[in-house]
Design a protein around this motif. Structure first.
Motif, mmCIF file in Angstrom:
data_model
loop_
_atom_site.group_PDB
_atom_site.id
_atom_site.type_symbol
_atom_site.label_atom_id
_atom_site.label_comp_id
_atom_site.label_asym_id
_atom_site.label_seq_id
_atom_site.Cartn_x
_atom_site.Cartn_y
_atom_site.Cartn_z
ATOM 1 N N ARG A 1 -37.010 6.120 1.581
ATOM 2 C CA ARG A 1 -37.637 5.883 2.887
ATOM 3 C C ARG A 1 -39.024 5.529 2.511
ATOM 4 O O ARG A 1 -39.519 5.714 1.406
ATOM 5 C CB ARG A 1 -37.418 7.309 3.525
ATOM 6 N N ASP B 1 -34.162 11.667 12.049
ATOM 7 C CA ASP B 1 -33.938 11.451 10.719
ATOM 8 C C ASP B 1 -34.454 10.007 10.113
ATOM 9 O O ASP B 1 -33.333 9.297 9.638
ATOM 10 C CB ASP B 1 -32.423 11.621 10.316
ATOM 11 N N LEU C 1 -41.621 7.160 7.811
ATOM 12 C CA LEU C 1 -42.664 8.215 8.456
ATOM 13 C C LEU C 1 -44.131 7.816 8.532
ATOM 14 O O LEU C 1 -44.276 7.467 7.418
ATOM 15 C CB LEU C 1 -42.561 9.320 7.780
ATOM 16 N N PRO D 1 -35.998 6.506 8.829
ATOM 17 C CA PRO D 1 -35.984 5.853 7.326
ATOM 18 C C PRO D 1 -37.634 5.737 7.200
ATOM 19 O O PRO D 1 -38.129 5.461 5.946
ATOM 20 C CB PRO D 1 -35.252 4.664 7.428
ATOM 21 N N LEU E 1 -39.466 14.314 12.604
ATOM 22 C CA LEU E 1 -38.455 14.293 11.756
ATOM 23 C C LEU E 1 -36.811 14.367 12.616
ATOM 24 O O LEU E 1 -35.811 14.101 12.034
ATOM 25 C CB LEU E 1 -38.274 15.478 10.679
ATOM 26 N N GLN F 1 -35.389 9.189 -1.427
ATOM 27 C CA GLN F 1 -34.275 8.819 -0.864
ATOM 28 C C GLN F 1 -34.361 7.150 -0.372
ATOM 29 O O GLN F 1 -33.405 6.825 0.104
ATOM 30 C CB GLN F 1 -33.942 9.542 0.425
ATOM 31 N N VAL G 1 -42.948 5.930 3.631
ATOM 32 C CA VAL G 1 -43.786 7.025 3.932
ATOM 33 C C VAL G 1 -45.177 6.663 3.772
ATOM 34 O O VAL G 1 -45.590 6.490 2.844
ATOM 35 C CB VAL G 1 -43.592 8.513 3.039
ATOM 36 N N LEU H 1 -41.177 17.794 0.665
ATOM 37 C CA LEU H 1 -40.396 16.868 1.744
ATOM 38 C C LEU H 1 -40.700 15.297 1.621
ATOM 39 O O LEU H 1 -39.604 14.632 1.594
ATOM 40 C CB LEU H 1 -40.847 17.388 3.053
ATOM 41 N N LEU H 2 -41.962 15.216 1.632
ATOM 42 C CA LEU H 2 -42.167 13.632 1.608
ATOM 43 C C LEU H 2 -41.956 12.867 0.180
ATOM 44 O O LEU H 2 -41.168 11.690 0.283
ATOM 45 C CB LEU H 2 -43.897 13.355 1.799
ATOM 46 N N ARG H 3 -42.037 13.889 -0.825
ATOM 47 C CA ARG H 3 -41.548 13.219 -2.137
ATOM 48 C C ARG H 3 -40.061 12.953 -2.161
ATOM 49 O O ARG H 3 -39.435 12.137 -2.857
ATOM 50 C CB ARG H 3 -41.927 14.064 -3.360
ATOM 51 N N TYR I 1 -38.246 12.350 0.618
ATOM 52 C CA TYR I 1 -37.973 11.495 1.291
ATOM 53 C C TYR I 1 -37.880 10.080 0.777
ATOM 54 O O TYR I 1 -37.315 9.239 0.861
ATOM 55 C CB TYR I 1 -39.002 11.350 2.932
ATOM 56 N N ALA I 2 -39.193 9.962 0.049
ATOM 57 C CA ALA I 2 -39.639 8.771 -0.678
ATOM 58 C C ALA I 2 -38.264 8.419 -1.756
ATOM 59 O O ALA I 2 -37.779 7.334 -1.898
ATOM 60 C CB ALA I 2 -40.820 8.738 -1.480
#
Ligand SMILES: Nc1ncnc2c1ncn2[C@@H]1O[C@H](COP(=O)(O)OP(=O)(O)OP(=O)(O)O)[C@@H](O)[C@H]1O
Length: 228
Positions: A175, A142, A146, A144, A139, A173, A177, A166-168, A170-171
């Motif tokens: 990104r 930061d 993962l 885009p 991380l 946003q 994953v 966190l993963l949800r 990120y997605a």
């Protein structure tokens, strides 16, 4: 991935694998032991050379990325830090070699719940703490994108819940994953889409709902799909 292939002697670990991982969702990367998941992730990250085909990130090979940690955050299996190195020093080294400001190290240590262990040596960490340190490294920039290999391994229930959120997030946003896992129930809670492989070949590239349709659970659908 375009016709990605990896042979180790007579073993074909990855066999003409083609798929794209979409932004804006969590993609679960599933397959039985030895299916080729880790080998695929290592090839994406330039840690293993393909025998054929190619793995591209935004159209470029990992080795050609200008600022890799700002583009892809990765967690692979196994310990990522030298056992004698303190958690904070491990991350500081990574940050400085990637032009990431020192203050970000404190931020990610807090984010992964290792704030109080920042000055402890990685060799004394539990499995779950080691995973958290690996996630902190992923991380750091930061990124885009993962790519996480079995990130839930060793995490306690609070850690599993934190990582899922966190993963949800990120997605959400936008990104990208990709998460490999053997935990079907957790994958069902976390992922929107699935890439399923077996014997190095693609079995399914679908939404979780499409994959499970008609089966009592993701586990049942998975076992049927891989012929177990
Ligand atoms: N360095 C290596 N040398 C020889 N064979 C290898 C090597 N790495 C992987 N393999 C073989 O490639 C195949 C795919 O392994 P890989 O670790 O990619 O599978 P996986 O899907 O990640 O499995 P698991 O779920 O057990 O972690 C296996 O048959 C494995 O034995």
């Amino acid at each position: 991935m375009e016709e990605l292939t990896k042979r180790y002697g007579s073993t074909v670990a990855v066999d003409g694998l083609s798929f794209a991982v979409r932004p804006g969702c969590v993609t679960g990367f599933l397959g039985p032991n030895g299916a080729g998941k880790s080998t695929t992730l290592r090839m994406i990250l330039g840690l293993d050379r393909p025998s054929g085909g190619r793995a591209l990130i935004d159209g470029r090979a990992y080795a050609g990325l200008d600022r890799p940690l700002h583009t892809v955050g990765a967690l692979l299996e196994g310990r990522c830090a030298h056992p004698g190195r303190r958690a904070r020093d491990h991350l500081l080294y990574l940050a400085r070699s990637n032009s990431i400001r020192d203050a970000r190290v404190g931020e990610v240590l807090e984010l992964v719940g290792l704030g109080a262990a920042a000055h402890r040596r990685a060799g004394g960490f539990s499995l779950g703490m080691g995973q958290r340190l690996g996630l902190a490294a992923a991380l750091l920039g930061d990124p885009p994108i993962l790519l996480l290999d079995e990130p839930v391994n060793g995490l306690d229930p609070e850690g599993v819940h934190w990582l899922r959120t966190l993963l949800r997030g990120y997605a959400a946003q936008g990104r990208t994953v990709l998460v490999s896992s053997h935990l079907m129930a957790e994958t069902a809670l976390t992922a929107d889409r699935l890439i399923v492989i077996a014997g190095g070949r693609l079995i399914a590239d679908v939404t979780v709902d499409e994959f499970v349709a008609g089966a009592p659970s993701l586990e049942a659908a998975f076992l049927k799909a891989v012929g177990r």
